[in-house]
Design a protein around this motif. Structure first.
Motif, PDB file in Angstrom:
ATOM      1  N   LEU A  41       0.795  -1.195   0.054  1.00 20.50           N
ATOM      2  CA  LEU A  41       0.088   0.149   0.020  1.00 20.50           C
ATOM      3  C   LEU A  41       0.811   1.336   0.142  1.00 20.50           C
ATOM      4  O   LEU A  41       0.666   2.203  -0.553  1.00 20.50           O
ATOM      5  N   ASP A  42       1.962   1.296   0.800  1.00 13.44           N
ATOM      6  CA  ASP A  42       2.750   2.340   0.765  1.00 13.44           C
ATOM      7  C   ASP A  42       3.389   2.732  -0.595  1.00 13.44           C
ATOM      8  O   ASP A  42       3.271   3.880  -1.132  1.00 13.44           O
ATOM      9  N   ALA A  43       3.807   1.837  -1.494  1.00 13.67           N
ATOM     10  CA  ALA A  43       4.386   2.036  -2.575  1.00 13.67           C
ATOM     11  C   ALA A  43       3.229   2.488  -3.699  1.00 13.67           C
ATOM     12  O   ALA A  43       3.183   3.254  -4.523  1.00 13.67           O
ATOM     13  N   LEU A  44       1.943   1.928  -3.488  1.00 13.39           N
ATOM     14  CA  LEU A  44       0.839   2.251  -4.181  1.00 13.39           C
ATOM     15  C   LEU A  44       0.506   3.695  -3.854  1.00 13.39           C
ATOM     16  O   LEU A  44       0.242   4.576  -4.863  1.00 13.39           O
ATOM     17  N   CYS A  45       0.456   4.327  -2.863  1.00 15.88           N
ATOM     18  CA  CYS A  45       0.619   5.703  -2.645  1.00 15.88           C
ATOM     19  C   CYS A  45       1.362   6.522  -3.215  1.00 15.88           C
ATOM     20  O   CYS A  45       1.252   7.630  -3.734  1.00 15.88           O
ATOM     21  N   TYR A  47       3.090   5.836  -5.815  1.00 17.65           N
ATOM     22  CA  TYR A  47       2.682   5.967  -7.358  1.00 17.65           C
ATOM     23  C   TYR A  47       1.438   7.025  -7.433  1.00 17.65           C
ATOM     24  O   TYR A  47       1.455   7.722  -8.462  1.00 17.65           O
ATOM     25  N   LEU A  48       0.474   7.006  -6.909  1.00 15.26           N
ATOM     26  CA  LEU A  48      -0.645   7.899  -6.800  1.00 15.26           C
ATOM     27  C   LEU A  48      -0.102   9.372  -6.659  1.00 15.26           C
ATOM     28  O   LEU A  48      -0.813   9.987  -7.320  1.00 15.26           O
ATOM     29  N   GLN A  49       0.821   9.623  -5.686  1.00 17.51           N
ATOM     30  CA  GLN A  49       0.964  10.804  -5.469  1.00 17.51           C
ATOM     31  C   GLN A  49       1.821  11.521  -6.767  1.00 17.51           C
ATOM     32  O   GLN A  49       1.730  12.458  -6.958  1.00 17.51           O
ATOM     33  N   ALA A  50       2.453  10.365  -7.404  1.00 15.09           N
ATOM     34  CA  ALA A  50       3.629  10.963  -8.513  1.00 15.09           C
ATOM     35  C   ALA A  50       2.487  10.953  -9.535  1.00 15.09           C
ATOM     36  O   ALA A  50       2.806  11.749 -10.784  1.00 15.09           O
TER      37      ALA A  50
END
Length: 571
Positions: A41-45, A47-50
């Protein structure tokens, strides 16, 4: 042609089990979309921020994970943004509690239930990206509006005309955003309806095909018998009668399989010693196999007692053995195995509503041709079959699936191309005291004793006429009623009633079970035999029948009906 997505439109995939992420990204890549895999989930967030167009998330990614960063990101989105998310769920779909909770937390969620076709994933992603692009258009329009407001603000000093123009522009833009949003919602609903209608079309088409064949056998037999009887020919009618009965029994079997798939059949759950049941079927299973197939049985001597409907379990085992036989056209080894299993939360969470606890497992394993994942994903669909036309109805595995779920159990398929297939059927362990097993006496339809009277309540006139005629031939007095309102005056009179025979589903606002309750208030100890073709609330007999009540399902033979009537009156 769909071109590769730009960075803001890239699709972030989070599916932690196996190669699910790689497979999903490959499928999306073939459709022209750029995908990137997140490992948690941290990596997902990050990517979403980028920058991302949407996210595809498997439900199991949230097990034990901290959702706070993701929820915070979604809550802090700009006014124009509503990140679309495709949530891949297990059986039970958006209606089971974990999925409902996640749907509320994540907001703009579309559910995709396993097993699913790759085209379904691509279709949902395409719809979501189109909606995301409309959000970008809204953002650009909002940006344009902001600039327009700045220009107009400088002109406000020149008069009220600029203020009016700004107000009109603002109203027009808000209306456009609302219209675009409504269009996105309408498109999503149209997609869901299209998928539902496709499934219904496949189901109704299969039913119509099989029932038309069976009705042809029934109607044709009756037509030929009528022609011969009109010419006074009574010889050789047995073959036509047998043909009609065979076709009718096939239709009854199809109905039972459909009820099993929809989890609406009437189950007679009871303690089942599975080893004893499997051994009793050994001769039947052997006759169902070719000489080139060797049948082995690995039965756990310390096997727990299972809780299930024994007749449905026998049917499920026979279906699995026949499927295994068809998967080994050149012969091979077939193994029927029983074992005890305690399923923990890790396993049951992946199966939706399956409860943690003890289960008895029945496995049927072959070393035949095996199945690809695309076939496994659809194996439990009604009328889906890989067999040639005329060699399979496509209802065997769907019946087993419905039976397992209605029995509070589970069924799973493991298969590899060229190495074979294993089907595991889990049934709950029986928790009560196991009753002693005694040989059952052969049921015979004895004639009535003097004065014995049966009250028949059945809304179908043909069924009511036939039942009453059979009772009359055996010497029973009978009283008939088409609905509960016609039976109540009889029950409230001094008329002798030895047995109430009632359909479960009756017209007029009162069903057969409610009629039986009132009948027992008027006549304590009244014996009741229910007959039913389909009754949702009678699906599990143990919770539907009281002492002195029994049930048989339509269609039934009249020998069975009269034997049950005799048995209940004498007991």
């Amino acid at each position: 042609m769909i071109h590769a997505a730009t960075a803001p439109e890239r699709i972030v995939v989070l599916a932690p089990l196996g190669r699910d992420s790689q497979v999903a990204i490959a499928l999306l890549g073939e459709a022209g979309y750029q995908g990137v895999a997140a490992h948690d989930l941290d990596a997902l967030c990050d990517y979403l921020q980028a920058g991302a167009g949407m996210a595809v998330i498997a439900e199991e990614a949230f097990n034990g994970a901290d959702m706070t960063p993701l929820v915070a990101f979604l809550e802090q989105q700009p006014a124009w943004s509503d990140l679309p998310i495709v949530l891949i769920t297990h059986h039970g779909g958006p209606d089971h509690p974990p999925s409902m909770r996640l749907g509320k937390q994540l907001g703009n969620v579309t559910f995709l239930e396993r097993p699913f076709h790759p085209a379904a994933l691509v279709s949902l992603v395409s719809t979501a990206i189109r909606g995301r692009r409309r959000q970008y258009e809204a953002r650009d329009r909002l940006h344009d509006l902001s600039e327009s407001r700045q220009r107009l603000q400088s002109a406000l000093d020149a008069g009220r005309e600029g203020e009016e123009r700004l107000r009109q522009l603002n109203e027009t833009l808000e209306q456009q955003v609302q219209e675009r949003t409504a269009q996105v919602l309408q498109n999503e609903e149209a997609l869901r309806q299209s998928q539902k209608m496709e499934a219904v079309g496949q189901l109704t088409g299969g039913i119509a095909h099989d029932f038309n064949n069976m009705l042809t056998g029934i109607i044709g037999s009756l037509e030929l018998m009528r022609r011969r009887l009109s010419r006074g020919k009574t010889q050789d009618l047995d073959n036509l009668i047998d043909l009609g009965i065979t076709s009718a029994n096939r239709a009854a079997g199809l109905t039972h399989r459909l009820l099993a798939f929809s989890r609406r059949q009437s189950l007679d759950s009871q303690p089942v010693e599975m080893n004893r049941l499997v051994l009793a079927m050994d001769e039947l299973l052997q006759r169902s196999l070719d000489e080139s197939i060797r049948l082995d049985m690995h039965l756990d001597p310390a096997l727990w007692v299972a809780e299930a409907d024994p007749h449905q379990l026998e049917s499920a085992l026979l279906n699995l053995v026949i499927n295994a036989r068809d998967a080994m056209p050149n012969g091979g080894d077939l193994v029927v195995e029983t074992s005890n299993h305690t399923l923990d939360e890790t396993f049951t969470q992946q199966q939706g509503t399956l409860a943690v606890g003890d289960y008895v497992r029945l496995s049927v394993r072959d070393n035949g041709c095996g199945m690809p994942q695309s076939v496994i994903n659809r194996a439990f669909d009604p009328f889906f079959t890989t067999k040639p036309i005329g060699q399979g109805t496509g209802l065997g595995l769907s019946m087993i699936y419905g039976f397992s779920k209605q029995s509070r159990g589970h069924v799973a398929i493991e298969s590899q191309i060229g190495k074979g297939t294993t089907v595991n059927l889990y049934l709950p362990r029986f928790k009560g005291d196991t009753p002693a097993i005694s040989p059952q006496a052969v049921e015979e339809a004895h004639r009535a004793r003097s004065g014995e009277t049966v009250l028949v309540v059945e809304d179908d006139s043909a069924v009511r006429l036939l039942v009453c005629e059979v009772l009359r031939e055996l010497g029973y007095a009978y009283i008939e009623a088409a609905e509960a309102s016609g039976a109540l005056p009889v029950l409230n009179s001094p008329q002798r009633i030895d047995l109430l025979v009632s359909d479960v589903g009756l017209p007029g606002g009162m069903n057969g079970r409610q009629l039986a309750e009132i009948g027992r208030q008027l006549r304590p100890g009244l014996k009741v035999l229910f007959v039913t073709g389909y009754a949702e609330h009678a699906a599990v007999r143990g919770g539907f029948l009281d002492t002195g009540m029994q049930m048989i399902t339509k269609p039934f033979t009249f020998d069975r009906l009269t034997a049950k009537v005799r048995e209940m009156i004498e007991n």
